[in-house]
Design an enzyme around this catalytic site. Sequence first.
Site, short mmCIF file in Angstrom:
data_model
loop_
_atom_site.label_atom_id
_atom_site.label_comp_id
_atom_site.label_asym_id
_atom_site.label_seq_id
_atom_site.Cartn_x
_atom_site.Cartn_y
_atom_site.Cartn_z
N LYS A 172 0.82 -1.21 0.00
CA LYS A 172 0.00 0.00 0.00
C LYS A 172 0.86 1.26 0.00
O LYS A 172 0.51 2.25 -0.64
CB LYS A 172 -0.96 -0.04 1.18
CG LYS A 172 -2.01 -1.14 1.02
CD LYS A 172 -3.07 -1.10 2.08
CE LYS A 172 -4.18 -2.10 1.78
NZ LYS A 172 -3.71 -3.50 1.64
N LYS A 187 -8.42 2.17 5.08
CA LYS A 187 -7.97 0.78 5.08
C LYS A 187 -6.69 0.61 5.89
O LYS A 187 -5.87 1.54 5.98
CB LYS A 187 -7.77 0.28 3.65
CG LYS A 187 -6.85 1.10 2.77
CD LYS A 187 -6.91 0.58 1.32
CE LYS A 187 -6.10 1.40 0.37
NZ LYS A 187 -6.22 0.94 -1.03
N ARG A 224 -6.55 -5.18 -12.00
CA ARG A 224 -5.23 -5.73 -11.72
C ARG A 224 -4.44 -5.74 -13.03
O ARG A 224 -4.75 -6.51 -13.95
CB ARG A 224 -5.34 -7.13 -11.14
CG ARG A 224 -4.03 -7.91 -11.05
CD ARG A 224 -2.96 -7.23 -10.20
NE ARG A 224 -3.40 -6.93 -8.86
CZ ARG A 224 -3.40 -7.79 -7.84
NH1 ARG A 224 -3.01 -9.03 -8.03
NH2 ARG A 224 -3.79 -7.40 -6.64
N ARG A 263 -11.88 -6.23 -11.40
CA ARG A 263 -12.62 -6.89 -10.32
C ARG A 263 -13.75 -5.95 -9.90
O ARG A 263 -13.51 -4.92 -9.28
CB ARG A 263 -11.67 -7.22 -9.18
CG ARG A 263 -10.57 -8.21 -9.63
CD ARG A 263 -9.37 -8.19 -8.74
NE ARG A 263 -8.70 -6.90 -8.78
CZ ARG A 263 -7.67 -6.58 -8.00
NH1 ARG A 263 -7.18 -7.46 -7.16
NH2 ARG A 263 -7.12 -5.38 -8.08
N ARG A 271 -16.08 -3.04 -2.32
CA ARG A 271 -14.81 -3.69 -2.63
C ARG A 271 -14.95 -4.58 -3.86
O ARG A 271 -15.90 -5.33 -3.99
CB ARG A 271 -14.34 -4.54 -1.44
CG ARG A 271 -14.14 -3.75 -0.17
CD ARG A 271 -13.93 -4.67 1.02
NE ARG A 271 -15.10 -5.51 1.27
CZ ARG A 271 -15.14 -6.49 2.17
NH1 ARG A 271 -14.07 -6.76 2.88
NH2 ARG A 271 -16.25 -7.19 2.33
N ASP A 304 -2.66 -2.18 -9.00
CA ASP A 304 -4.10 -2.00 -8.86
C ASP A 304 -4.47 -0.60 -9.32
O ASP A 304 -3.90 0.39 -8.83
CB ASP A 304 -4.54 -2.22 -7.41
CG ASP A 304 -4.51 -3.68 -7.01
OD1 ASP A 304 -4.31 -4.53 -7.90
OD2 ASP A 304 -4.70 -3.98 -5.82
N GLU A 342 -2.52 0.61 -5.53
CA GLU A 342 -1.60 -0.29 -4.81
C GLU A 342 -0.58 -0.85 -5.79
O GLU A 342 -0.83 -0.91 -7.00
CB GLU A 342 -2.34 -1.45 -4.14
CG GLU A 342 -3.19 -1.07 -2.95
CD GLU A 342 -3.76 -2.27 -2.22
OE1 GLU A 342 -3.23 -3.40 -2.39
OE2 GLU A 342 -4.74 -2.10 -1.47
N ASN A 351 1.36 -4.39 -5.90
CA ASN A 351 1.43 -5.71 -5.27
C ASN A 351 2.68 -6.44 -5.74
O ASN A 351 2.90 -6.61 -6.94
CB ASN A 351 0.19 -6.52 -5.62
CG ASN A 351 -1.07 -5.90 -5.05
OD1 ASN A 351 -1.45 -6.18 -3.93
ND2 ASN A 351 -1.72 -5.03 -5.82
#
Length: 315
Positions: free
Chosen positions: A125, A160, A210, A225, A233, A273, A281, A283
């Site tokens: 993050k 978050k 993603r 997503r 979410r 993301d 984000e 990842n």
Amino acid sequence: MNILFVADPLESFKIYKDTTFAMMREAQRRGHTVAACEPAHIVWARGGKVQATVRSLRLTGEADAWFDVVDTPTLELHTFDAVIMRKDPPFDSEFFYATHLLEQAEREGAKVFNKPRALRDHPEKLAIMEFPQFIGPTLVTRDPQAVRAFHAEHRDIILKPLDGMGGTGIFRVKDDGLNLGAIIETLNQDGTQTLMVQKFLPAISEGDKRVLVIGGKPVPYCLARIPQGGEVRGNLAAGGKGVAQAITAADRAIAEALGPILAARGLLLVGLDVIGTHLTEINVTSPTCFQEITDQTGFDVAAMFLDALEAATAA
């Protein structure tokens, strides 16, 4: 090549969607040998080298009994052509210690992907802070008053924890500020825990994308997503629907700007993301979505990954 995957227990894999399984399957298809261990199996002692008791595997092609264990030798990690760190988050103390053991293995000659130091240097993050030109309004703090001021300015926000995964612990607070205090207390734990706050991005209705970057280059398709029902979410683990689609010009611009930088640091595989045109984000621990993208588009993501891995080990 002889490839070692450091991962979660094989028995926990959902092979119809697991990205590590897709990597193993492609590796075996190319004639490479595959072995696996868990971080708990990695050991170092003075006078020796980092080693692990591993499971040498043969993938069966069956849905249930999907692997056979050929042997269970104890081997030094540097004897493998590639060690792929695929342990799922959370990035807790044990994950942190595993990166140090893997870094010692690197000093002994092992080639580890993603690079252990890079895993530590890019918390998923917080890594976006380096690239503010691509992110929306964002605050990182443990000060409740700073969170309230951010809400007063932006009116619709997402809160978050910094160590969550799969959408856990994510809250939305709209203009009315309903439950903001309680949410801050839950995440902030009386000022002892730092949290991230971001302006709500309405483009989440079109999906939390993603975008995969392999060897510094973007995969041409992403997995959007999309939140379902009244959920905010989009994470698949939170019930989001995964829809593969071609990356947009904005997605590509972000991926091409970050890709070479991150690859040069030893990050062979990265999952960006993106919501709308904003990076949310980065990842690096065990990015997923290989199979969903391949199943829906026909683009073989695992093949692209193995191409990059083969090139990296030959370098």
